[in-house]
Write a protein that holds these residues in place. Structure first.
Motif, PDB file in Angstrom:
ATOM      1  N   VAL A   1       0.842  -1.208   0.000  1.00  0.00           N
ATOM      2  CA  VAL A   1       0.000   0.000   0.000  1.00  0.00           C
ATOM      3  C   VAL A   1       0.874   1.254   0.000  1.00  0.00           C
ATOM      4  CG1 VAL A   1      -1.981  -1.040   1.184  1.00  0.00           C
ATOM      5  CG2 VAL A   1      -0.123  -0.045   2.537  1.00  0.00           C
ATOM      6  N   ILE A   2       0.283   2.312  -0.526  1.00  0.00           N
ATOM      7  CA  ILE A   2       0.912   3.635  -0.399  1.00  0.00           C
ATOM      8  C   ILE A   2      -0.125   4.567   0.219  1.00  0.00           C
ATOM      9  CG2 ILE A   2       2.438   3.267  -2.376  1.00  0.00           C
ATOM     10  CD1 ILE A   2       0.647   5.164  -3.984  1.00  0.00           C
ATOM     11  N   PRO A   3       0.324   5.568   0.985  1.00  0.00           N
ATOM     12  CA  PRO A   3      -0.635   6.561   1.457  1.00  0.00           C
ATOM     13  C   PRO A   3      -1.028   7.433   0.266  1.00  0.00           C
ATOM     14  CG  PRO A   3       1.584   7.196   2.115  1.00  0.00           C
ATOM     15  CD  PRO A   3       1.698   5.875   1.397  1.00  0.00           C
ATOM     16  N   SER A   4      -2.317   7.537  -0.012  1.00  0.00           N
ATOM     17  CA  SER A   4      -2.731   8.257  -1.222  1.00  0.00           C
ATOM     18  C   SER A   4      -4.074   8.924  -0.988  1.00  0.00           C
ATOM     19  CB  SER A   4      -2.817   7.274  -2.397  1.00  0.00           C
ATOM     20  OG  SER A   4      -3.159   7.952  -3.575  1.00  0.00           O
ATOM     21  N   PRO A   5      -4.144  10.283  -1.018  1.00  0.00           N
ATOM     22  CA  PRO A   5      -3.019  11.200  -1.138  1.00  0.00           C
ATOM     23  C   PRO A   5      -2.014  10.990  -0.007  1.00  0.00           C
ATOM     24  CG  PRO A   5      -5.121  12.372  -1.325  1.00  0.00           C
ATOM     25  CD  PRO A   5      -5.430  10.996  -0.910  1.00  0.00           C
ATOM     26  N   PRO A   6      -0.756  11.356  -0.262  1.00  0.00           N
ATOM     27  CA  PRO A   6       0.281  11.147   0.744  1.00  0.00           C
ATOM     28  C   PRO A   6      -0.002  11.932   2.026  1.00  0.00           C
ATOM     29  CG  PRO A   6       1.230  11.908  -1.339  1.00  0.00           C
ATOM     30  CD  PRO A   6      -0.252  12.070  -1.446  1.00  0.00           C
ATOM     31  N   THR A   7       0.607  11.486   3.099  1.00  0.00           N
ATOM     32  CA  THR A   7       0.530  12.235   4.357  1.00  0.00           C
ATOM     33  C   THR A   7       1.905  12.224   4.994  1.00  0.00           C
ATOM     34  OG1 THR A   7      -0.189  10.158   5.352  1.00  0.00           O
ATOM     35  CG2 THR A   7      -1.877  11.823   4.982  1.00  0.00           C
ATOM     36  N   SER A   8       2.152  13.161   5.864  1.00  0.00           N
ATOM     37  CA  SER A   8       3.497  13.218   6.440  1.00  0.00           C
ATOM     38  C   SER A   8       3.722  12.068   7.393  1.00  0.00           C
ATOM     39  CB  SER A   8       3.755  14.525   7.188  1.00  0.00           C
ATOM     40  OG  SER A   8       2.623  15.294   7.264  1.00  0.00           O
ATOM     41  N   GLY A   9       4.994  11.743   7.573  1.00  0.00           N
ATOM     42  CA  GLY A   9       5.367  10.735   8.556  1.00  0.00           C
ATOM     43  C   GLY A   9       5.715   9.397   7.973  1.00  0.00           C
ATOM     44  N   THR A  10       6.259   9.349   6.762  1.00  0.00           N
ATOM     45  CA  THR A  10       6.573   8.049   6.149  1.00  0.00           C
ATOM     46  C   THR A  10       7.976   7.556   6.475  1.00  0.00           C
ATOM     47  OG1 THR A  10       7.225   9.183   4.119  1.00  0.00           O
ATOM     48  CG2 THR A  10       4.965   8.342   4.224  1.00  0.00           C
ATOM     49  N   TRP A  11       8.791   8.410   7.117  1.00  0.00           N
ATOM     50  CA  TRP A  11      10.149   7.961   7.451  1.00  0.00           C
ATOM     51  C   TRP A  11      10.134   7.249   8.800  1.00  0.00           C
ATOM     52  CZ3 TRP A  11      13.259  13.106   6.254  1.00  0.00           C
ATOM     53  CH2 TRP A  11      13.246  13.323   4.874  1.00  0.00           C
ATOM     54  N   GLN A  12       9.499   6.110   8.841  1.00  0.00           N
ATOM     55  CA  GLN A  12       9.502   5.296  10.062  1.00  0.00           C
ATOM     56  C   GLN A  12       9.142   3.870   9.676  1.00  0.00           C
ATOM     57  OE1 GLN A  12       6.496   6.360  12.932  1.00  0.00           O
ATOM     58  NE2 GLN A  12       5.198   7.325  11.363  1.00  0.00           N
ATOM     59  N   THR A  13       9.441   2.952  10.562  1.00  0.00           N
ATOM     60  CA  THR A  13       9.307   1.541  10.190  1.00  0.00           C
ATOM     61  C   THR A  13       7.859   1.048  10.198  1.00  0.00           C
ATOM     62  OG1 THR A  13       9.867   0.983  12.469  1.00  0.00           O
ATOM     63  CG2 THR A  13      11.659   0.911  10.843  1.00  0.00           C
ATOM     64  N   TYR A  14       7.019   1.627  11.053  1.00  0.00           N
ATOM     65  CA  TYR A  14       5.601   1.237  11.062  1.00  0.00           C
ATOM     66  C   TYR A  14       4.735   2.494  11.099  1.00  0.00           C
ATOM     67  CZ  TYR A  14       7.026  -3.546  11.902  1.00  0.00           C
ATOM     68  OH  TYR A  14       7.582  -4.785  11.758  1.00  0.00           O
ATOM     69  N   VAL A  15       3.742   2.528  10.256  1.00  0.00           N
ATOM     70  CA  VAL A  15       2.823   3.663  10.229  1.00  0.00           C
ATOM     71  C   VAL A  15       1.411   3.140  10.459  1.00  0.00           C
ATOM     72  CG1 VAL A  15       1.845   5.517   8.823  1.00  0.00           C
ATOM     73  CG2 VAL A  15       4.283   4.988   8.636  1.00  0.00           C
ATOM     74  N   VAL A  16       0.715   3.718  11.414  1.00  0.00           N
ATOM     75  CA  VAL A  16      -0.682   3.347  11.664  1.00  0.00           C
ATOM     76  C   VAL A  16      -1.571   4.498  11.225  1.00  0.00           C
ATOM     77  CG1 VAL A  16      -2.388   2.741  13.428  1.00  0.00           C
ATOM     78  CG2 VAL A  16      -0.042   1.873  13.604  1.00  0.00           C
ATOM     79  N   LYS A  17      -2.432   4.239  10.249  1.00  0.00           N
ATOM     80  CA  LYS A  17      -3.358   5.277   9.773  1.00  0.00           C
ATOM     81  C   LYS A  17      -4.687   4.609   9.442  1.00  0.00           C
ATOM     82  CE  LYS A  17      -0.284   8.802   8.676  1.00  0.00           C
ATOM     83  NZ  LYS A  17      -0.351  10.191   9.119  1.00  0.00           N
ATOM     84  N   ASP A  18      -5.709   5.429   9.368  1.00  0.00           N
ATOM     85  CA  ASP A  18      -7.023   4.934   9.003  1.00  0.00           C
ATOM     86  C   ASP A  18      -6.974   4.261   7.626  1.00  0.00           C
ATOM     87  OD1 ASP A  18     -10.043   5.183   9.819  1.00  0.00           O
ATOM     88  OD2 ASP A  18      -9.933   5.599   7.658  1.00  0.00           O
ATOM     89  N   GLN A  19      -7.813   3.272   7.439  1.00  0.00           N
ATOM     90  CA  GLN A  19      -7.810   2.517   6.173  1.00  0.00           C
ATOM     91  C   GLN A  19      -8.032   3.411   4.949  1.00  0.00           C
ATOM     92  OE1 GLN A  19     -11.063  -0.332   6.193  1.00  0.00           O
ATOM     93  NE2 GLN A  19     -12.529   1.173   6.959  1.00  0.00           N
ATOM     94  N   SER A  20      -8.735   4.537   5.152  1.00  0.00           N
ATOM     95  CA  SER A  20      -9.019   5.429   4.021  1.00  0.00           C
ATOM     96  C   SER A  20      -7.744   6.056   3.448  1.00  0.00           C
ATOM     97  CB  SER A  20      -9.971   6.547   4.470  1.00  0.00           C
ATOM     98  OG  SER A  20      -9.364   7.302   5.512  1.00  0.00           O
ATOM     99  N   VAL A  21      -6.679   6.067   4.247  1.00  0.00           N
ATOM    100  CA  VAL A  21      -5.417   6.665   3.787  1.00  0.00           C
ATOM    101  C   VAL A  21      -4.722   5.783   2.748  1.00  0.00           C
ATOM    102  CG1 VAL A  21      -3.058   7.221   4.554  1.00  0.00           C
ATOM    103  CG2 VAL A  21      -5.047   7.967   5.913  1.00  0.00           C
ATOM    104  N   TRP A  22      -4.940   4.474   2.853  1.00  0.00           N
ATOM    105  CA  TRP A  22      -4.101   3.530   2.105  1.00  0.00           C
ATOM    106  C   TRP A  22      -4.688   3.122   0.770  1.00  0.00           C
ATOM    107  CZ3 TRP A  22       0.469   3.628   4.129  1.00  0.00           C
ATOM    108  CH2 TRP A  22       0.609   3.858   5.504  1.00  0.00           C
ATOM    109  N   HIS A  23      -3.802   2.961  -0.190  1.00  0.00           N
ATOM    110  CA  HIS A  23      -4.193   2.537  -1.534  1.00  0.00           C
ATOM    111  C   HIS A  23      -3.356   1.311  -1.898  1.00  0.00           C
ATOM    112  CE1 HIS A  23      -5.326   2.564  -5.675  1.00  0.00           C
ATOM    113  NE2 HIS A  23      -4.144   2.933  -6.108  1.00  0.00           N
ATOM    114  N   LYS A  24      -4.062   0.219  -2.187  1.00  0.00           N
ATOM    115  CA  LYS A  24      -3.376  -1.036  -2.504  1.00  0.00           C
ATOM    116  C   LYS A  24      -2.757  -0.939  -3.900  1.00  0.00           C
ATOM    117  CE  LYS A  24      -5.979  -4.620  -1.527  1.00  0.00           C
ATOM    118  NZ  LYS A  24      -6.818  -5.848  -1.652  1.00  0.00           N
ATOM    119  N   ILE A  25      -1.527  -1.395  -4.062  1.00  0.00           N
ATOM    120  CA  ILE A  25      -0.892  -1.361  -5.386  1.00  0.00           C
ATOM    121  C   ILE A  25      -0.371  -2.743  -5.755  1.00  0.00           C
ATOM    122  CG2 ILE A  25      -0.205   1.077  -5.135  1.00  0.00           C
ATOM    123  CD1 ILE A  25       2.739  -0.171  -4.841  1.00  0.00           C
ATOM    124  N   ASP A  26      -0.032  -2.867  -7.028  1.00  0.00           N
ATOM    125  CA  ASP A  26       0.482  -4.123  -7.577  1.00  0.00           C
ATOM    126  C   ASP A  26       1.870  -4.409  -6.996  1.00  0.00           C
ATOM    127  OD1 ASP A  26       1.759  -5.981  -9.374  1.00  0.00           O
ATOM    128  OD2 ASP A  26       0.212  -5.505 -10.856  1.00  0.00           O
TER     129      ASP A  26
END
Lengths: 376, 376
Positions: free
Chosen positions: B130-155
């Motif tokens: 998954v990628i955060p889409s639209p992006p949100t700050s805070g991706t420079w870390q090993t685990y990110v917890v965000k609401d499911q609406s943030v994430w976009h599944k990719i190939d």
């Protein structure tokens, strides 16, 4: 049958705006050989022409054109009045992007009275007042013959100086207010060059729609009087450029005036930057003149983060023939505002016999003068 | 039950992008008092944070965050890779128009693998990319917890460095090509800063649509190699700025390339003026960067008579949440081009343990370097 009088011209031509040379020669042949005696002819026309580009006070001269034959759909108009606009001067100087074919009759707008009609013309009667709409070159002459499609009938209750000058400046103001943003009552616009005729029209047209105007004028002696005059027209706020040398110009906005979504620039340089400073996020600045002859300088962040759009407006480009209907509707609206006293600007009617004096005033030789409108 | 490990932090906070301080304290209380033992918890997360604005090589540091509790609709993502974009650097420096609330975790885009799910999440499974889409700050870390609406599944067939960096640069290029003009095959665009990643994407995306690209690069040693590289990507013409010091740049256009209707500027100053010179009547220049730190200067006649429009583009402003669907569709398209080998740009994957070395490269301390992508 109209009387035919061939007038001696210094050069044997009729300018393209009336008839081109070859047609003129054909007409002369026609007139004396295979003439149809029922054909209507125009009266001879006295015109301001120029056969080279240059300073308008030296390259223009008055000539008399011989009568021309009216084609079936032609309308012959006795001109009543026509203004000298800055763009007319630029055309004669040869610095306008569209250079008229030489020789050319001066003038681009005006008002006249229908004098005579081609045989198939039904929609006009002698005595009607008409303006060329969209305008066409060649209005500085006593009689203009053009196809009926050129002419737009107007209300005869209109003062001739306004009827003559309603397109180039007021229509620019109206069109710019309508085309670049969806403004509603309570919104605001900002402009520099607020004392120009377009500027004065913008103030009044905005006021009529309940739109606030923020106006920027150059520093000058008597700026208080200018502010008072613009305020009387409906300007909400008027600042000189030096008053805006502050960190945050928006702090100067009156409490009831929102940040403007739309700005107009006819000056360039610092005065354009001041318009940009007033604009709200996502706002648009429309450039329609460059009186300071200085370019417009914009920061990168104005585009990216403030999301400003910079556009330009040129009435002549918009008024292509397929826009004639829209154009005429707007002209009618503007003329109704004039008749209701809701749209005014200063003009001086000068008799055609004093054309060169009027041109000297229009060229600024006598200092600041009202817009000159030639009365035929 | 997830194991809970409270890690000593130099400062007792969790950045706003993960959980704000008060929530974090609540969580700690909650964890040890009224805990629901069935609630999923994230693993602890190692993150790059900054608690003041300043030079990224001195204000960033690595900390470990304690686990957080997943709400019903949360998705916990184990990050795989995240790039260091120039805008990330600007955010840390505090010079970005939207300043992150401090303290903050760095990074704005990236790719990760779904690690665990809140109790009501149905659309994701552990292992999904998954990628955060639209992006949100805070991706420079090993685990990110965000609401499911943030994430976009990719190939999952996508190289991780592209999956991690597909939004900020390539989406800017695609969106700018689509939004400001109706281009069709055979049309042309012009751009400066053609060697930037956005510039390289524009070349390739244009080529894919049969659109010619005219590219301007700065004068530099090895400009022939740069030209060759851009030509291989699909650039039709590449000029250095000094090659364009001619009266009529349009005379340099190849026979099969029309005057461009659309131009892109990420440099400013003279390089922006060169883009304007190439544009055709009625064309638009879009500014999306200002690498030279010089403003954009435009003549009055460019606006009035050439009818140019100047606009700006900022991806972050466009990607508001109501644009998520459109945004994701475009991301899928871009990732498919990557997988087909039709969209490439140079990157270097650097292990997270070498973060500060990657940052030094991104800051240009080691001269020109490929875009740095952190691999977790």
């Amino acid at each position: 049958m109209a009387s035919v009088r061939l007038v001696a011209l210094k050069a044997p031509y009729v300018p393209s705006s009336l008839r081109n040379l070859s047609n003129f020669l054909l007409l002369r042949t026609h007139a004396f050989t295979v003439r149809d005696f029922s054909t209507a002819m125009s009266p001879p026309s006295t015109a301001v022409i120029y056969d080279q580009y240059g300073p308008p006070d030296s390259v223009t001269r008055i000539v008399e054109f011989s009568p021309v034959e009216l084609k079936e759909t032609d309308v012959c108009v006795k001109m009543l009045a026509a203004p000298i606009n800055p763009s007319d001067i630029n055309r004669i100087e040869g610095v306008y992007p569209v250079r008229p074919q030489l020789p050319s009759v001066g003038g681009y707008e005006g008002v006249g009275e229908v004098h005579s009609l081609g045989s198939s013309v039904k929609d006009f009667s002698p005595g009607d007042w008409v303006i060329p709409s969209p305008p066409t070159s060649g209005t500085w002459q006593t009689y203009v013959v053009k196809d009926q499609s050129v002419w737009h009938k107007i209300d005869k209750g209109t003062p001739i100086e306004y009827a003559a000058s309603i397109t180039v400046n007021p229509l620019t103001a109206l069109k710019m207010l309508e085309d670049f943003a969806s403004l509603k009552a309570g919104d605001a616009i900002v402009q520099n060059g607020a004392t120009s005729i377009v500027g004065q029209c913008i103030i009044q047209l905005a006021r009529n729609q309940g739109i606030h105007s923020i106006n920027i004028i150059r520093d000058r002696a008597g700026s208080d009087e200018v502010k008072e005059k613009l305020t009387k027209l409906g300007a909400n706020q008027v600042f000189t450029e030096s008053q805006l040398e502050v960190k945050n110009v928006k702090a100067l906005l009156a409490d009831d005036i929102p940040e403007p979504a739309l700005g107009f620039n006819c000056v360039g340089g610092n005065a354009a930057s001041l318009v940009l400073k007033f604009l709200r996020q996502g706002g648009t600045m429309v450039t329609y003149g460059g009186m300071s002859k200085k370019p417009i300088t914009v920061s990168t962040s104005s585009f990216i983060f403030k999301d400003l759009s910079l556009r330009g407006f040129w009435l002549q480009q918009w008024m292509t023939s397929d826009k004639a209907k829209e154009c005429r509707k707007m002209i009618d609206y503007l003329l109704s505002l004039v008749r209701e006293g809701k749209l005014t600007y200063e003009m001086e009617l000068t008799p055609f016999s004093d054309f060169h004096a009027a041109m000297d005033k229009a060229l600024g030789k006598l200092g600041s003068q009202p817009k000159q409108v030639i009365k035929f």
